[in-house]
Design an enzyme around this catalytic site. Structure first.
Site, PDB file in Angstrom:
ATOM      1  N   ALA A 109       0.772  -1.250   0.000  1.00 18.41           N
ATOM      2  CA  ALA A 109       0.000   0.000   0.000  1.00 18.41           C
ATOM      3  C   ALA A 109       0.800   1.295   0.000  1.00 18.41           C
ATOM      4  CB  ALA A 109      -0.955  -0.001   1.189  1.00 18.41           C
ATOM      5  N   PRO A 111       3.235   4.428  -0.939  1.00 16.62           N
ATOM      6  CA  PRO A 111       2.933   5.465   0.048  1.00 16.62           C
ATOM      7  C   PRO A 111       1.451   5.714   0.307  1.00 16.62           C
ATOM      8  CG  PRO A 111       3.569   6.461  -2.034  1.00 16.62           C
ATOM      9  CD  PRO A 111       3.759   4.980  -2.208  1.00 16.62           C
ATOM     10  N   GLY A 113      -1.323   6.065  -2.406  1.00 20.06           N
ATOM     11  CA  GLY A 113      -2.188   6.697  -3.409  1.00 20.06           C
ATOM     12  C   GLY A 113      -3.469   5.907  -3.654  1.00 20.06           C
ATOM     13  N   LYS A 114      -3.318   4.591  -3.806  1.00 19.22           N
ATOM     14  CA  LYS A 114      -4.499   3.783  -4.125  1.00 19.22           C
ATOM     15  C   LYS A 114      -5.362   3.612  -2.874  1.00 19.22           C
ATOM     16  CE  LYS A 114      -2.496   1.627  -8.190  1.00 19.22           C
ATOM     17  NZ  LYS A 114      -1.088   2.045  -8.219  1.00 19.22           N
ATOM     18  N   GLU A 132       1.860  -2.598   4.338  1.00 24.25           N
ATOM     19  CA  GLU A 132       3.115  -2.318   3.633  1.00 24.25           C
ATOM     20  C   GLU A 132       4.225  -3.061   4.352  1.00 24.25           C
ATOM     21  OE1 GLU A 132       4.433  -0.875   0.881  1.00 24.25           O
ATOM     22  OE2 GLU A 132       6.328  -1.526   1.762  1.00 24.25           O
ATOM     23  N   ARG A 137       8.418   2.502   5.196  1.00 28.62           N
ATOM     24  CA  ARG A 137       7.419   2.984   4.227  1.00 28.62           C
ATOM     25  C   ARG A 137       6.009   2.962   4.833  1.00 28.62           C
ATOM     26  NH1 ARG A 137       8.450   3.622  -1.049  1.00 28.62           N
ATOM     27  NH2 ARG A 137       6.554   2.670  -1.842  1.00 28.62           N
ATOM     28  N   ASP A 177      -0.993  -4.203  -5.637  1.00 27.44           N
ATOM     29  CA  ASP A 177      -0.287  -3.250  -6.511  1.00 27.44           C
ATOM     30  C   ASP A 177       1.198  -3.570  -6.321  1.00 27.44           C
ATOM     31  OD1 ASP A 177       0.078  -1.064  -8.209  1.00 27.44           O
ATOM     32  OD2 ASP A 177       0.353   0.303  -6.521  1.00 27.44           O
ATOM     33  N   CYS A 230       3.177  -1.011 -12.422  1.00 27.01           N
ATOM     34  CA  CYS A 230       3.457   0.156 -13.277  1.00 27.01           C
ATOM     35  C   CYS A 230       4.541  -0.215 -14.277  1.00 27.01           C
ATOM     36  CB  CYS A 230       3.825   1.376 -12.437  1.00 27.01           C
ATOM     37  SG  CYS A 230       5.300   1.174 -11.429  1.00 27.01           S
TER      38      CYS A 230
HETATM   39  N1  SAM Z   1      -0.016   0.974  -3.928  1.00 24.93           N
HETATM   40  C1  SAM Z   1       0.988   1.992  -3.632  1.00 24.93           C
HETATM   41  C2  SAM Z   1       0.397   3.349  -3.924  1.00 24.93           C
HETATM   42  O1  SAM Z   1      -0.578   3.444  -4.680  1.00 24.93           O
HETATM   43  O2  SAM Z   1       0.880   4.348  -3.374  1.00 24.93           O
HETATM   44  C3  SAM Z   1       2.263   1.753  -4.380  1.00 24.93           C
HETATM   45  C4  SAM Z   1       2.832   0.391  -4.093  1.00 24.93           C
HETATM   46  S1  SAM Z   1       4.400   0.068  -4.809  1.00 24.93           S
HETATM   47  C5  SAM Z   1       4.052  -0.152  -6.478  1.00 24.93           C
HETATM   48  C6  SAM Z   1       4.750  -1.540  -4.259  1.00 24.93           C
HETATM   49  C7  SAM Z   1       4.977  -1.675  -2.772  1.00 24.93           C
HETATM   50  O3  SAM Z   1       5.238  -3.045  -2.487  1.00 24.93           O
HETATM   51  C8  SAM Z   1       6.161  -0.882  -2.246  1.00 24.93           C
HETATM   52  O4  SAM Z   1       5.754  -0.021  -1.225  1.00 24.93           O
HETATM   53  C9  SAM Z   1       7.112  -1.956  -1.705  1.00 24.93           C
HETATM   54  O5  SAM Z   1       7.770  -1.563  -0.508  1.00 24.93           O
HETATM   55  C10 SAM Z   1       6.194  -3.122  -1.451  1.00 24.93           C
HETATM   56  N2  SAM Z   1       6.892  -4.428  -1.488  1.00 24.93           N
HETATM   57  C11 SAM Z   1       8.186  -4.687  -1.792  1.00 24.93           C
HETATM   58  N3  SAM Z   1       8.437  -6.003  -1.682  1.00 24.93           N
HETATM   59  C12 SAM Z   1       7.307  -6.607  -1.317  1.00 24.93           C
HETATM   60  C13 SAM Z   1       6.929  -7.946  -1.032  1.00 24.93           C
HETATM   61  N4  SAM Z   1       7.793  -8.954  -1.152  1.00 24.93           N
HETATM   62  N5  SAM Z   1       5.662  -8.172  -0.636  1.00 24.93           N
HETATM   63  C14 SAM Z   1       4.768  -7.185  -0.543  1.00 24.93           C
HETATM   64  N6  SAM Z   1       5.061  -5.885  -0.815  1.00 24.93           N
HETATM   65  C15 SAM Z   1       6.304  -5.598  -1.195  1.00 24.93           C
END
Ligand code: SAM
Length: 432
Positions: A109, A111, A113-114, A132, A137, A177, A230
């Site tokens: 989740a 930072p 946004g969603k 998260e 984060r 996401d 993304c």
């Molecule tokens: N949904 C968020 C938004 O809209 O602001 C953006 C999410 S970003 C694309 C992906 C997130 O997944 C990051 O914050 C990252 O720290 C986290 N992440 C990294 N490794 C992960 C894992 N193994 N399992 C779950 N989440 C993970």
């Protein structure tokens, strides 16, 4: 922007076919920017102090100009009226198709946004659980939740597999996401180009499949699972969905009727590239087969309510009032056992008992509506800037805790004492 890696450019040529030259030309232009309106705090985009243009990816999503500077420091940003978000990133929540009263898990989740979009759609009903895994984060996520005034929510930092197995079948809708190779971030973040490699794409795909397999546990029968990234790569998108469906026969594709982006080979998925006026996103909607069991409701427990709240509110907020280490939290009703799930916040931190008195929190006011509060001080353009810098101001309210509004939106609070408002805007959030 650095040169695109040859291998990536080849893949984009295959993906975009006749549109590839348009994409290539767009890579030298500035990235799209946008905002999503937060309906918990604002219901009209026209109050924003910059030009907006409706974007097709989300009902409350707008483009803003690339030249707009300092948006994060405007009073209405401090007030939580909007979230700065890349326009195509808003598409995943549109596919999630949030309904009031839903229980929703946003598994990756930060930072936020969603999550901000989901909370806006839920309109203080149901429950939003935002997780998260990366601990620092998750703090950014929490601070965004407080700014946006999100109260019916849980914020946690837990491994997806532990969380989703413990909350087996609990959620109506789950959003994954996923972390990805970020091919849709190339214009915003040139480092993503330098870090790109085929091996990185493939290792991202493995991690994404593993997160999605964990997420599957948390979806209830008949519930919805949305997967988004993304990035553009086939392996991280269609490839992950196809492998997930072959490993999870209790899920099926859910056709989409949304009119944006480009079609993919999967009827349940959409891809947005700069050619479709977004930086880059892929989103797919799946459904867990079966019927959902009927709802069970728990009663509200109202204990531990400090009398000071009655002096602040005409009608005190709903929820389960819980004191932990002298801190008061107003938790959503009907939440599962939180033990062992890395929960950082459930509901809102309402304030603290200090000696014999209760000191309300910034988050309590940010999640309230002005019409529910007894003392409200409306500040104009100049005075709100002073307030956000931490200055005292005149107040015509009676003595006591006072909400501060700007354009009708609660932006913080203070304490009126004999015609002056003592500033309670948190030091860490003040304008520099
Ligand atoms: N949904 C968020 C938004 O809209 O602001 C953006 C999410 S970003 C694309 C992906 C997130 O997944 C990051 O914050 C990252 O720290 C986290 N992440 C990294 N490794 C992960 C894992 N193994 N399992 C779950 N989440 C993970």
């Amino acid at each position: 922007m650095p040169k695109l890696p040859d291998e990536f450019a080849e893949e984009m040529k295959q993906l975009l076919a006749k549109d590839y030259p348009i994409y290539e030309q767009l890579t030298s232009q500035e990235a799209f920017r946008g905002i999503s309106l937060n309906r918990l705090k604002a219901d009209n985009v026209n109050i924003l102090p910059f030009e907006t243009e409706k974007c097709p990816f989300y009902k409350d999503g707008y483009y803003i100009s690339c030249d707009e500077k300092g948006i994060g420091n405007t009073p209405l940003h401090h007030a939580g009226a909007f979230y700065v978000q890349e326009p195509s990133a808003m598409s995943a929540v549109t596919l999630l198709d949030v309904r009031k009263g839903d229980k929703i898990l946003d598994l990756c989740a930060a930072p936020g946004g969603k999550s901000a979009q989901i909370a806006s759609c839920l309109a203080n009903t149901g429950l939003l659980w935002s997780n998260e895994v990366v601990k620092n984060r998750s703090q950014i996520l929490l601070s965004n939740f407080e700014r946006m005034g999100i109260s019916k929510a849980v914020v946690s930092s837990c491994h997806p597999d532990i969380l989703c197995k413990k909350l087996q079948g609990y959620f109506d809708r789950v959003l994954v996401d996923a972390p990805c190779s970020g091919e849709g971030m190339f214009r915003k973040n040139p480092d993503a180009i330098r870090e790109w490699s085929r091996e990185h794409v493939l290792s991202c795909a493995e991690r994404q499949l593993s997160i999605l397999n964990s997420a599957a546990h948390a979806v209830k029968n008949g519930g919805t699972l949305v997967y988004s990234t993304c990035t553009f790569s086939y392996e991280e998108n269609e490839g992950v969905i196809k492998r997930f469906l072959s490993q999870n026969p209790d899920f099926e594709m859910c056709g989409i009727s949304e009119h944006f982006g480009r079609k993919t080979e999967l009827p349940c998925a959409v891809r947005i590239t700069p050619v479709e006026n977004g930086e880059g996103h892929f989103a797919a909607r799946l459904r867990k087969k079966g019927e959902s069991p009927s709802e069970t409701f728990r009663k509200t427990i109202k204990n531990d309510i400090p009398k000071e709240l009655e002096d602040i509110f005409y009608e005190i907020p709903e929820g389960n009032y819980t004191v932990i280490n002298d801190k008061l939290y107003i938790m959503p009703e009907d939440i599962p056992d939180l033990k062992g799930l890395g929960v950082i916040r459930a509901g809102i931190f309402a304030g603290e008992f200090i000696k014999n008195r209760f000191e309300p929190s910034h988050a309590l006011f940010m999640s309230a509506k002005p019409e529910h509060i007894r003392r409200v001080l409306a500040l104009d353009d100049d005075k709100i800037k002073e307030f956000l810098h931490g200055m005292e101001t005149d107040s015509d309210c009676s003595n006591g805790y006072t909400a501060v509004t700007y354009k009708g939106i609660i932006t913080g609070f203070g304490k009126t004492s004999n015609g002056r408002l003592k500033n309670k805007y948190p030091k860490g959030l003040r304008s520099k």
